[in-house]
Scaffold this active site. Structure first.
Site, PDB file in Angstrom:
ATOM      1  CG  ASP A   1       0.085 -18.176  10.846  1.00  0.00           C
ATOM      2  OD1 ASP A   1      -0.990 -18.753  11.026  1.00  0.00           O
ATOM      3  OD2 ASP A   1       0.209 -16.944  10.779  1.00  0.00           O
TER       4      ASP A   1
ATOM      5  CG  PHE B   1       1.815 -11.860  15.946  1.00  0.00           C
ATOM      6  CD1 PHE B   1       1.733 -12.580  17.128  1.00  0.00           C
ATOM      7  CD2 PHE B   1       0.768 -11.004  15.625  1.00  0.00           C
ATOM      8  CE1 PHE B   1       0.629 -12.459  17.985  1.00  0.00           C
ATOM      9  CE2 PHE B   1      -0.340 -10.871  16.473  1.00  0.00           C
ATOM     10  CZ  PHE B   1      -0.406 -11.596  17.643  1.00  0.00           C
TER      11      PHE B   1
ATOM     12  CD1 TRP C   1      -7.003 -17.884  12.161  1.00  0.00           C
ATOM     13  CD2 TRP C   1      -6.798 -18.380  14.342  1.00  0.00           C
ATOM     14  NE1 TRP C   1      -5.720 -17.581  12.548  1.00  0.00           N
ATOM     15  CE2 TRP C   1      -5.564 -17.874  13.880  1.00  0.00           C
ATOM     16  CE3 TRP C   1      -6.909 -18.768  15.679  1.00  0.00           C
ATOM     17  CZ2 TRP C   1      -4.449 -17.733  14.704  1.00  0.00           C
ATOM     18  CZ3 TRP C   1      -5.792 -18.637  16.512  1.00  0.00           C
ATOM     19  CH2 TRP C   1      -4.590 -18.120  16.012  1.00  0.00           C
TER      20      TRP C   1
END
Ligand SMILES: *[C@@H]1O[C@H](CO)[C@@H](O)[C@H](O)[C@H]1NC(C)=O
Ligand SMILES: *[C@@H]1O[C@H](CO)[C@@H](O)[C@H](O)[C@H]1NC(C)=O
Ligand SMILES: *[C@@H]1O[C@H](CO)[C@@H](O)[C@H](O)[C@H]1NC(C)=O
Ligand SMILES: *[C@@H]1O[C@H](CO)[C@@H](O)[C@H](O)[C@H]1NC(C)=O
Ligand SMILES: *[C@@H]1O[C@H](CO)[C@@H](O)[C@H](O)[C@H]1NC(C)=O
Ligand SMILES: *[C@@H]1O[C@H](CO)[C@@H](O)[C@H](O)[C@H]1NC(C)=O
Ligand SMILES: *[C@@H]1O[C@H](CO)[C@@H](O)[C@H](O)[C@H]1NC(C)=O
Length: 496
Positions: free
Chosen positions: A51, A110, A303
Site C-alpha cells: 500500500d 501497517f 494480493w
C-alpha cells in the site's frame, strides 16, 4: 492492507506451498531477456512494497511512503519505506522511515497517513503486535522530513483489536479527524471516525459507514475527502464475491459518494463502485497537491498474484499518480497527473486513417516506456470490434490484448504469461459508444499497463510481464474497417 491477516495459519501455509510450486513449475526469467523495473512509476529497487502510505506535499517535496518488506517477502514484517519527489514521477529513495521497535509495533508498521502538524511532517500508522492480533494507531513526528521520532499509541479499540487499521487523517472545522478500517462483531466491514484537537487525545465519534452484508468482512485503507462539495469515502473491502463483470479480483477498491460534515451522519447518495477495472489495483490513498488537485495513488498489484519480478529482487509498484474529480453525474474521473506531459516526446502521429478489414497497424516494436493516445471515430468505422495487442506478434497467444467489443459496449483487457504462471484472464469495463468517439490513453511501463478510457471516466490497470521481444504494439479492426487517429509518445523519466 494485509491479505494474510484474514486467513488462518493453514491458508498461509498453503500460500507458501503455492509459491513454492510456482518456483518449481514455471520459468525463472533471464535478466537479459526481461526489463521489468519501471521507468516512471514508483517501485522499490530492492524488497517488497504494497500500500501507498503517508502521501503528502510537505516543505517542497511530494512524499510517498509505502508498506515495505526489505527482504522481499510478501507476508514478511512491514516497515514504511520512503521516497520523495518534485514531480511524482522521478523518485528519490530515502532510508526506511519506520521499522518495528516498540512493544506495540513489534510485529509490523501497517498503513496510515501523513499530516502537517505545527509545521512538522507527522505520521499516524497502525502498529501491530501479538502476532498481528493487536492493531493500534500510533504517531511519529519528523523535524527534517527524513528521520522520525515515535510518540507511541494514540488510539486503541475496545475488545477485539485484530481488525482495526489504516488511519487516514485530515483537518477540518478546527479539529483533526481520522477514519480507521474495522470490522463489526458480526464480521462486516466498517469505517470508524475519531476526532482530536491536538492529534494525540482522540475521541470516538461513531461509525462513519458500515457494510450491510453485501460488502465483505473487512474494510481496509479508508480514505475520506471532499470534491465539489460531496464527501467521497474510498475503501478496500475484502470478502466480496464476484458479481458478473464486477469484483473479479481477489479484493477490490471502490468509493461511495455522499454528504457529511462534523456532528452529522454520513449519508450515502451513490453506493459502492470500483475505481479501476484492471487486474491489479488496491489500497488507494489520496492527498491534496499545493495547487488544490486531489491526487490518488494505488498499489498496482493484488494480493496473492504472481509477482514475476520477484526473482530480480523487488516486488510491487504504484500506479501513475492520478488527478481525481467528480463529474456532473457523481462519477469519479481519474486522469494521469499533468506532470507527465512535460516528460513525453511524440514519436508517431497518425490522423484520421482507415485500417481496413484484415489489415493491421503495427505502431511500435519496442514499447517500454510509452503513452499511446488513440482515438477511434466510430461514425466512420464498420467493424464489430477492435483489437489492440502488445505481443511478440499479434497472432501469438502470449501477451496482453485490449479488445473493444462494440456490440457489448465493453472494453476487455486480457493478459497471458503462462511461462510465469499467469493464466489467461480478462477484466472489462462498460464503455459509452454513443459518443461517436472512443479514446484510449494507454500508458505502458516496463511491467505495467494503465488504460484511461474517454478522458478518465474508466481506468483499467494491470501488471504485465513481456520479454524484451514481446513489445510490439498493433491495432486491428475485426469484421470491418476502423477510422483511427493516434499519437504515441516516449516517456522520458528514469527511475531505473
Ligand atoms: C519472493 O522471493 C522470496 C525469496 O525467494 C520469497 O520468500 C517470497 O515469498 C517471494 N515472493 C513472491 C510474491 O513470490
Ligand atoms: C464546518 O465548516 C464549513 C465550512 O467552513 C461550514 O460550512 C460548516 O458549517 C462547519 N460545520 C460545523 C459543524 O461547524
Ligand atoms: C481529551 O479530549 C477530551 C475531549 O475533547 C477532553 O474532554 C479531555 O479532557 C482530553 N484529555 C486530555 C488528557 O487532554
Ligand atoms: C445518526 O444516526 C444514528 C443512528 O442511525 C441516529 O441515532 C442519530 O440520530 C443520527 N444523528 C444525526 C445527527 O442525524
Ligand atoms: C447494501 O449495500 C449495497 C451496496 O451499497 C446496496 O446496493 C444494497 O441496496 C444494500 N442493501 C441493504 C439491504 O441495505
Ligand atoms: C472518414 O474517413 C475518411 C478517410 O480518412 C475521411 O476522408 C472522411 O472524411 C471521414 N468521414 C467522416 C464522416 O469522418
Ligand atoms: C473473457 O473471459 C471470459 C471468462 O473466462 C470468457 O468467457 C470470454 O470469452 C473472455 N472475453 C474476451 C473478450 O476475451
Amino acid at each position: 492492507m494485509e491479505c494474510l491477516l484474514q486467513k488462518t495459519k493453514i491458508t498461509m501455509l498453503s500460500n507458501c506451498l503455492i509459491l513454492l510450486m510456482v518456483g518449481q513449475a514455471f520459468s525463472i526469467p533471464k535478466t537479459e531477456e526481461v526489463t521489468w523495473y519501471p521507468t516512471y512509476h514508483l517501485a522499490p529497487h530492492k524488497g517488497w512494497i504494497n500500500d501507498p502510505n503517508g502521501l503528502i506535499y510537505h516543505n517542497g517535496y511530494y512524499h510517498a511512503f509505502f508498506q515495505h518488506n526489505p527482504e522481499n517477502i510478501p507476508e514478511g514484517t512491514k516497515h514504511w519505506g520512503h521516497a520523495r519527489s518534485h514531480d511524482m514521477l522521478n523518485w528519490e529513495y530515502l532510508p526506511i522511515a519506520l521499522s518495528p521497535s516498540l512493544e506495540d509495533d513489534i510485529d509490523g508498521i501497517f498503513s496510515g497517513s501523513a499530516v502537517n502538524l505545527n509545521g512538522k511532517l507527522t505520521l499516524i500508522y497502525t502498529g501491530v503486535s501479538d502476532n498481528l492480533n493487536k492493531q493500534r494507531q500510533m504517531v511519529a513526528i519528523s523535524s527534517d522530513g527524513v528521520n522520525f521520532e515515535k510518540k507511541g499509541v494514540v488510539i486503541t479499540k475496545e475488545g477485539d483489536e485484530s481488525y482495526f487499521r489504516d488511519p487516514k487523517a485530515w483537518f477540518q472545522n478546527g479539529s483533526w479527524w481520522v477514519v480507521i478500517g474495522s470490522q463489526t462483531t458480526d464480521k462486516l466491514g466498517e469505517v470508524l471516525l475519531y476526532s482530536s484537537k491536538d492529534f494525540f487525545n482522540w475521541t470516538y465519534q461513531g461509525v462513519l459507514a458500515g457494510g450491510n452484508g453485501s460488502l465483505g468482512y473487512m474494510w481496509e485503507c479508508p480514505d475520506f475527502f471532499t470534491i465539489n462539495g460531496k464527501q467521497i469515502l474510498v475503501i478496500s473491502p475484502q470478502g466480496l464475491e464476484q458479481d458478473g463483470f464486477n469484483y473479479q479480483n481477489l479484493y477490490q477498491t471502490g468509493y461511495f459518494v455522499g454528504n457529511w460534515q462534523p456532528e452529522q451522519n454520513y449519508t450515502i447518495e451513490k453506493g459502492f463502485r470500483e475505481i479501476d477495472h484492471g487486474h491489479d489495483f488496491y489500497a488507494s490513498q489520496s492527498f491534496l497537491a499545493p495547487d488544490g488537485r486531489r491526487i490518488q495513488i494505488s498499489w498496482l498489484d493484488m494480493w496473492e498474484s504472481v509477482f514475476a519480478e520477484n526473482v530480480t529482487g523487488w516486488s510491487g509498484m504504484f500506479t501513475i499518480p492520478r488527478e481525481i474529480s467528480l463529474n456532473e453525474f457523481g462519477d469519479l474521473v481519474s486522469k494521469p497527473i499533468r506532470e507527465i506531459i512535460g516528460k513525453r516526446t511524440p514519436n508517431t502521429d497518425i490522423f484520421d486513417t482507415i485500417i481496413s478489414s484484415n489489415q493491421m497497424l503495427t505502431l511500435k516494436n519496442n514499447v517500454f516506456s510509452s503513452e499511446i493516445l488513440i482515438e477511434f471515430n466510430l461514425l466512420n468505422s464498420s467493424c464489430k470490434a477492435i483489437q489492440l495487442s502488445l505481443k511478440e506478434e499479434p497472432t501469438r497467444d502470449e501477451g496482453v490484448v485490449l479488445y473493444v467489443d462494440i456490440e457489448l459496449s465493453r472494453l476487455f483487457m486480457e493478459r497471458y504469461y503462462p511461462k510465469y504462471g499467469i493464466d489467461k484472464t480478462n477484466r472489462s469495463v462498460a464503455i459509452d459508444l454513443s459518443l461517436s468517439k472512443l479514446s484510449l490513453d494507454i500508458f505502458v511501463d516496463s511491467s505495467s499497463i494503465e488504460v484511461f478510457v474517454n478522458d478518465g471516466i474508466a481506468v483499467m490497470s494491470s501488471r504485465i510481464y513481456p520479454n524484451n521481444n514481446q513489445r510490439k504494439f498493433s491495432v486491428a479492426p475485426v469484421d470491418g474497417f476502423v477510422n483511427v487517429s493516434l499519437t504515441s509518445y516516449d516517456i522520458n523519466v528514469n527511475n531505473q
